[in-house]
Design an enzyme around this catalytic site. Structure first.
Site, PDB file in Angstrom:
ATOM      1  N   TYR A   1     -10.362   6.311 -10.445  1.00  0.00           N
ATOM      2  CA  TYR A   1     -10.323   6.809  -9.480  1.00  0.00           C
ATOM      3  C   TYR A   1      -9.553   8.552  -9.793  1.00  0.00           C
ATOM      4  O   TYR A   1      -9.268   8.906  -8.504  1.00  0.00           O
ATOM      5  CB  TYR A   1      -8.709   6.041  -9.387  1.00  0.00           C
ATOM      6  CG  TYR A   1      -8.332   4.386  -8.714  1.00  0.00           C
ATOM      7  CD1 TYR A   1      -9.257   3.972  -7.766  1.00  0.00           C
ATOM      8  CD2 TYR A   1      -7.411   3.283  -9.618  1.00  0.00           C
ATOM      9  CE1 TYR A   1      -9.506   2.408  -8.131  1.00  0.00           C
ATOM     10  CE2 TYR A   1      -7.458   2.185  -9.425  1.00  0.00           C
ATOM     11  CZ  TYR A   1      -8.408   1.333  -8.626  1.00  0.00           C
ATOM     12  OH  TYR A   1      -7.913  -0.192  -9.136  1.00  0.00           O
TER      13      TYR A   1
ATOM     14  N   GLY B   1       0.669  -0.589   0.059  1.00  0.00           N
ATOM     15  CA  GLY B   1       0.515   0.241   0.561  1.00  0.00           C
ATOM     16  C   GLY B   1       0.438   1.175  -0.009  1.00  0.00           C
ATOM     17  O   GLY B   1       0.166   2.549  -0.469  1.00  0.00           O
TER      18      GLY B   1
ATOM     19  N   GLY C   1       3.040  -3.608  -3.985  1.00  0.00           N
ATOM     20  CA  GLY C   1       2.597  -3.355  -5.878  1.00  0.00           C
ATOM     21  C   GLY C   1       3.042  -2.301  -6.029  1.00  0.00           C
ATOM     22  O   GLY C   1       4.641  -2.001  -7.063  1.00  0.00           O
TER      23      GLY C   1
ATOM     24  N   GLU D   1       3.467  -6.781   1.596  1.00  0.00           N
ATOM     25  CA  GLU D   1       3.149  -7.210   0.757  1.00  0.00           C
ATOM     26  C   GLU D   1       3.161  -5.730  -0.623  1.00  0.00           C
ATOM     27  O   GLU D   1       1.888  -5.574  -1.121  1.00  0.00           O
ATOM     28  CB  GLU D   1       1.812  -7.132   0.532  1.00  0.00           C
ATOM     29  CG  GLU D   1       1.581  -8.989   1.336  1.00  0.00           C
ATOM     30  CD  GLU D   1       0.258  -9.105   2.193  1.00  0.00           C
ATOM     31  OE1 GLU D   1      -0.496  -8.184   1.146  1.00  0.00           O
ATOM     32  OE2 GLU D   1      -0.006 -10.078   2.513  1.00  0.00           O
TER      33      GLU D   1
ATOM     34  N   ARG E   1      -6.922   4.065 -15.206  1.00  0.00           N
ATOM     35  CA  ARG E   1      -6.413   4.929 -13.935  1.00  0.00           C
ATOM     36  C   ARG E   1      -7.399   6.339 -13.661  1.00  0.00           C
ATOM     37  O   ARG E   1      -7.851   6.227 -13.106  1.00  0.00           O
ATOM     38  CB  ARG E   1      -5.008   4.586 -12.743  1.00  0.00           C
ATOM     39  CG  ARG E   1      -4.956   2.987 -12.931  1.00  0.00           C
ATOM     40  CD  ARG E   1      -3.558   3.142 -12.272  1.00  0.00           C
ATOM     41  NE  ARG E   1      -3.788   3.887 -10.465  1.00  0.00           N
ATOM     42  CZ  ARG E   1      -3.518   5.327 -10.606  1.00  0.00           C
ATOM     43  NH1 ARG E   1      -2.867   6.649 -11.132  1.00  0.00           N
ATOM     44  NH2 ARG E   1      -3.867   5.481  -9.249  1.00  0.00           N
TER      45      ARG E   1
ATOM     46  N   CYS F   1     -15.529   4.979 -27.683  1.00  0.00           N
ATOM     47  CA  CYS F   1     -16.288   5.486 -27.234  1.00  0.00           C
ATOM     48  C   CYS F   1     -17.009   5.406 -26.350  1.00  0.00           C
ATOM     49  O   CYS F   1     -17.733   4.985 -25.870  1.00  0.00           O
ATOM     50  CB  CYS F   1     -17.402   4.590 -27.936  1.00  0.00           C
ATOM     51  SG  CYS F   1     -16.956   4.593 -29.988  1.00  0.00           S
ATOM     52  N   GLU F   2     -16.578   6.275 -25.184  1.00  0.00           N
ATOM     53  CA  GLU F   2     -16.975   6.726 -23.877  1.00  0.00           C
ATOM     54  C   GLU F   2     -15.922   8.036 -23.742  1.00  0.00           C
ATOM     55  O   GLU F   2     -14.834   8.148 -23.754  1.00  0.00           O
ATOM     56  CB  GLU F   2     -16.543   6.044 -23.107  1.00  0.00           C
ATOM     57  CG  GLU F   2     -16.408   4.593 -22.632  1.00  0.00           C
ATOM     58  CD  GLU F   2     -17.948   4.214 -21.933  1.00  0.00           C
ATOM     59  OE1 GLU F   2     -17.650   5.339 -20.955  1.00  0.00           O
ATOM     60  OE2 GLU F   2     -17.926   3.415 -22.497  1.00  0.00           O
TER      61      GLU F   2
HETATM   62  C1  PLP Z   1      -3.189  -5.262  -3.984  1.00  0.00           C
HETATM   63  C2  PLP Z   1      -2.947  -5.472  -2.408  1.00  0.00           C
HETATM   64  C3  PLP Z   1      -1.570  -5.142  -2.469  1.00  0.00           C
HETATM   65  C4  PLP Z   1      -0.489  -4.554  -2.739  1.00  0.00           C
HETATM   66  O1  PLP Z   1      -0.556  -3.343  -2.647  1.00  0.00           O
HETATM   67  P1  PLP Z   1      -0.442  -2.629  -3.206  1.00  0.00           P
HETATM   68  O2  PLP Z   1      -0.740  -0.319  -2.360  1.00  0.00           O
HETATM   69  O3  PLP Z   1      -0.028  -1.825  -4.613  1.00  0.00           O
HETATM   70  O4  PLP Z   1       1.284  -1.957  -2.470  1.00  0.00           O
HETATM   71  C5  PLP Z   1      -0.719  -5.563  -1.318  1.00  0.00           C
HETATM   72  N1  PLP Z   1      -1.487  -6.434  -0.644  1.00  0.00           N
HETATM   73  C6  PLP Z   1      -3.165  -7.116  -0.880  1.00  0.00           C
HETATM   74  C7  PLP Z   1      -3.536  -7.881  -0.082  1.00  0.00           C
HETATM   75  C8  PLP Z   1      -3.933  -6.480  -1.794  1.00  0.00           C
HETATM   76  O5  PLP Z   1      -5.441  -6.740  -1.748  1.00  0.00           O
END
Ligand code: PLP
Length: 417
Positions: free
Chosen positions: A317, A239, A276, A274, A313, A345-346
């Site tokens: 968002y 996150g 991403g 975790e 995105r 087409c949006e």
């Molecule tokens: C999407 C997600 C992440 C990664 O989030 P990022 O904001 O991309 O770092 C990690 N853990 C879980 C369970 C997620 O659903």
């Protein structure tokens, strides 16, 4: 994004000019920097070096096998949220012992496949899932290593669609029910309680919500230990936000570690992460070509060959992506306020709205910055548009890590009656 910079009058990814790349592979194209990817991963690995830890890259941010393989080879683990992602993670070479399985709706088939693969841990999100996993594991004669994802009810201060740690969200087990859920988990023969897990949201730009959430989990772990439930792993989720606008300054890996480490070190746990977006987001751009300019009198539009099917995105968002001309000389053109839109087409099909951009001409190449995360991963074939080619740059070379889809690809599996 220093791996994307102007050299010899063109915007480059590492040492590869985006102009020559576009000539080779066409547009739209996703272009990733291997050096930036590795930096993103190593930033975490270094920041948490003095505790036992595994950085489990969140596959859903960008699931391309070229990206996954690069991170796997560097030593990362993987955080998956589906059977499809398990397949990809194994194919890319992640050791099963570094794969964790998150997600609110794992099917029985997915649970079985992951047990067969002998992954590191299941992040269980409901009692129903816990009981299903227990039953399947007992049938298979194994024990499933489990963490319960608890919902710490903190406000992550991000876009509502990517806030996951409020008690009104569908994710995790409510904090108030956690002790009871752990008691049940500890009584089941098919599961082995190993950890506790949180993930409060995405694109977090302040560390205090994370600090609050981890403090709540730490208190939970201590209570569990008093009740002889031995939690030895804490998964702090992902996150961490990235810089999308030049004036943003999200927390660094170090800031993040500084907030979390004191609490985690005291618990003496193995830490799972975790991330991403913060690994892959600023490691990629979406390269697109200007098709037409259009001035309606009220508004100016720049119509490009990338669209919301390539990068959703902005539409989904209201996200902001920096847009840069590939030709450095264009930076000197007078600024004008434009919408950068795609061919779909949006009216929701825009990459930028009311944006001050240096005037760009038909045929120009533009780079949509910070597009490595939740870009190609969320791409679709809407308007029967083939998904873009994806390229991984390493120094002065590049590899096509996903070829552009063909029209035949798009109709494969369909039937004309
Ligand atoms: C999407 C997600 C992440 C990664 O989030 P990022 O904001 O991309 O770092 C990690 N853990 C879980 C369970 C997620 O659903």
């Amino acid at each position: 994004m220093e791996h994307f910079a102007y050299r010899h009058s063109d915007l480059c990814c590492e040492q590869v000019s985006l102009r020559s790349l576009a000539a080779d592979v066409g547009t739209p194209a996703y272009v990733y920097s291997k050096a930036a990817l590795l930096e993103g991963y190593r930033g975490y690995d270094d920041a948490f070096a003095d505790v036992p830890h595994v950085v489990c890259y969140s596959v859903k941010a960008n699931a391309n096998l070229g990206v996954l393989g690069t991170l796997a080879r560097a030593g990362a683990g993987a955080d998956i949220v589906s059977g499809g992602e398990l397949f990809r993670a194994l194919r890319a070479g992640f050791p099963p012992g570094k794969i964790i399985f998150s997600g609110v709706g794992k099917t029985r088939d997915e649970l079985r496949d992951a047990l067969k693969a002998e992954i590191l841990m299941f992040n269980v999100e409901s009692l129903g899932e816990l009981r299903a996993l227990d039953e399947i594991a007992r049938e298979m004669g194994v024990r499933a290593p489990v963490a319960l994802r608890v919902n710490p009810d903190v406000d992550p201060e991000t876009h509502p669609y990517i806030a996951t740690g409020l008690k009104t969200s569908k994710f995790g087990i409510p904090f108030a029910q956690a002790l009871e859920a752990y008691a049940e988990a500890a009584s089941l023969k098919g599961v082995e309680v190993v950890g506790a897990d949180i993930h409060i949201g995405s694109q977090l730009t302040r560390t205090s919500p994370l600090a609050d959430a981890v403090a709540r989990v730490a208190a939970l772990v201590k209570t569990l230990r008093e009740r002889s439930v031995e939690v030895r792993v804490v998964d702090v989720g992902g996150g961490l936000g990235i810089r999308y606008r030049k004036d943003e300054a999200p927390p660094t890996h170090r800031d993040y570690a500084r907030v979390l480490l004191p609490v985690l070190r005291e618990l003496g746990v193995t830490v799972l992460l975790e991330p991403g977006r913060s690994i892959v987001g600023n490691a990629g751009v979406l390269l697109t070509r200007v098709l037409y300019r259009k001035d309606t009198g009220d508004k100016k539009f720049v119509v490009v060959d990338a669209a919301m099917n390539d990068l959703i995105r902005p539409a989904l968002y209201d996200a902001y992506h920096e847009i840069q001309p590939v030709a450095e000389a264009r930076l000197g053109a007078p600024a004008e306020t434009v919408d950068v839109v795609g061919p779909i087409c949006e009216s929701g099909d825009f990459l930028a709205k009311d944006r001050a951009l240096a005037r760009t001409e038909e045929g120009d190449l533009l780079a949509v910055m910070s597009a490595g995360a939740y870009g190609s991963a969320m791409a679709s074939n809407y308007n029967t548009r083939p998904r873009a080619v994806e390229v991984l740059v390493d120094g002065n070379r590049y590899t096509i890590v996903r070829r552009r889809e063909t029209y035949e690809d798009l109709v494969a599996g369909e039937t004309v009656l």
